[in-house]
Scaffold this active site. Structure first.
Site, PDB file in Angstrom:
ATOM      1  N   ASN A 109       0.900  -7.206 -18.085  1.00 31.78           N
ATOM      2  CA  ASN A 109       0.616  -7.308 -19.518  1.00 31.78           C
ATOM      3  C   ASN A 109      -0.860  -7.025 -19.730  1.00 31.78           C
ATOM      4  O   ASN A 109      -1.682  -7.320 -18.872  1.00 31.78           O
ATOM      5  CB  ASN A 109       0.943  -8.721 -20.026  1.00 31.78           C
ATOM      6  CG  ASN A 109       0.660  -8.874 -21.511  1.00 31.78           C
ATOM      7  OD1 ASN A 109       1.005  -8.000 -22.311  1.00 31.78           O
ATOM      8  ND2 ASN A 109       0.022  -9.974 -21.896  1.00 31.78           N
ATOM      9  N   HIS A 111      -3.969  -8.018 -22.317  1.00 30.99           N
ATOM     10  CA  HIS A 111      -4.317  -9.035 -23.302  1.00 30.99           C
ATOM     11  C   HIS A 111      -5.759  -8.805 -23.752  1.00 30.99           C
ATOM     12  O   HIS A 111      -6.644  -8.605 -22.915  1.00 30.99           O
ATOM     13  CB  HIS A 111      -4.167 -10.429 -22.687  1.00 30.99           C
ATOM     14  CG  HIS A 111      -4.419 -11.522 -23.668  1.00 30.99           C
ATOM     15  ND1 HIS A 111      -3.518 -11.849 -24.656  1.00 30.99           N
ATOM     16  CD2 HIS A 111      -5.481 -12.333 -23.845  1.00 30.99           C
ATOM     17  CE1 HIS A 111      -4.009 -12.829 -25.396  1.00 30.99           C
ATOM     18  NE2 HIS A 111      -5.197 -13.147 -24.919  1.00 30.99           N
ATOM     19  N   SER A 138      -7.998  -7.967 -20.468  1.00 28.51           N
ATOM     20  CA  SER A 138      -7.520  -8.277 -19.119  1.00 28.51           C
ATOM     21  C   SER A 138      -6.124  -7.703 -18.934  1.00 28.51           C
ATOM     22  O   SER A 138      -5.302  -7.760 -19.850  1.00 28.51           O
ATOM     23  CB  SER A 138      -7.417  -9.802 -18.921  1.00 28.51           C
ATOM     24  OG  SER A 138      -8.626 -10.448 -19.249  1.00 28.51           O
ATOM     25  N   ASP A 147       0.042 -15.743 -20.839  1.00 27.73           N
ATOM     26  CA  ASP A 147      -1.256 -15.108 -20.567  1.00 27.73           C
ATOM     27  C   ASP A 147      -1.973 -15.769 -19.381  1.00 27.73           C
ATOM     28  O   ASP A 147      -3.208 -15.748 -19.312  1.00 27.73           O
ATOM     29  CB  ASP A 147      -2.162 -15.141 -21.818  1.00 27.73           C
ATOM     30  CG  ASP A 147      -1.539 -14.398 -22.992  1.00 27.73           C
ATOM     31  OD1 ASP A 147      -0.830 -13.403 -22.750  1.00 27.73           O
ATOM     32  OD2 ASP A 147      -1.751 -14.821 -24.137  1.00 27.73           O
TER      33      ASP A 147
END
Ligand code: GAR
Length: 198
Positions: A109, A111, A138, A147
């Protein structure tokens, strides 16, 4: 062997475009096999089609609060594309432990904060309100903690005195577009060395 990558989006898909372009640039250990959106009119869908990548929509709305049923359909559609890696790229749904069990270890992912700072939403505004000197983005592995998975890459910028949440977001996006492809290139060959950009 070339890794098969599915990209999950909810919006404009600019990070998805950066990932696909890099994979299509030749000499890459991965190939894009599907772009899936939970939003039927997400702008990224047309961009994926223009890049020649198969698309799918699984609208979350008809499932209401039943996250498991929504995710079961996402998994069914994903499995038909047989991906080795899932890249969440502005995919704005919270995932359940079931989804994690199915796809954990294969999921990245991006972020828009320097994690572990500012998990969740409104990251640019929160960095400004905290008086931070720097901000960034990130790329992390997705785990059950929102996260909170291992960080595989970060890109940083200096916050200017006249920055607003909008200018910060706009200045950060080009860095996201460099960072995510750089991390995917490593992750696809099993390299988890952290990428650092500034
Ligand atoms: C990006 O800024 C990404 O970091 C953020 O959404 C935007 C998607 O833009 N992701 C999150 O906030 C995840 N919690 P894009 O659709 O143009 O790639």
């Amino acid at each position: 062997m070339t890794k098969r990558v599915a990209i999950l989006i909810s919006g404009g898909g600019s990070n998805m475009v950066a990932l696909v372009r890099d994979m299509q640039s030749g000499d890459h250990p991965a190939t894009p096999v599907l772009v899936l959106s939970n939003v039927p009119d997400a702008g990224g869908l047309a961009k994926a089609e223009a890049l020649g990548v198969a698309t799918a929509v699984v609208d979350h709305k008809p499932y209401g609060k039943d996250r498991e049923a929504f995710e079961a359909e996402v998994t069914r559609v994903l499995e038909a594309a047989n991906p080795d890696i899932l890249c969440l790229a502005g995919f704005m749904r919270i995932l359940t432990p079931d989804f994690m069990t199915r796809w954990g270890g294969k999921m990245l992912n991006i972020h828009p904060s320097l994690l572990p700072k500012y998990k969740g939403l409104h990251t640019h505004q929160r960095a400004l309100e905290a008086g931070d000197a720097e901000h960034g983005c990130s790329v992390h592995e997705v785990t059950a903690e929102l996260d909170g998975g291992p960080i595989l890459g970060q890109a940083r910028l200096q916050i200017a005195t006249d920055d607003t949440a909008d200018t910060l977001a706009a200045r950060l996006l080009p860095l996201e577009h460099r960072l995510y492809p750089a991390v995917l290139r490593r992750f696809a060959v099993g390299d988890r060395t952290k990428v650092e950009l500034r």
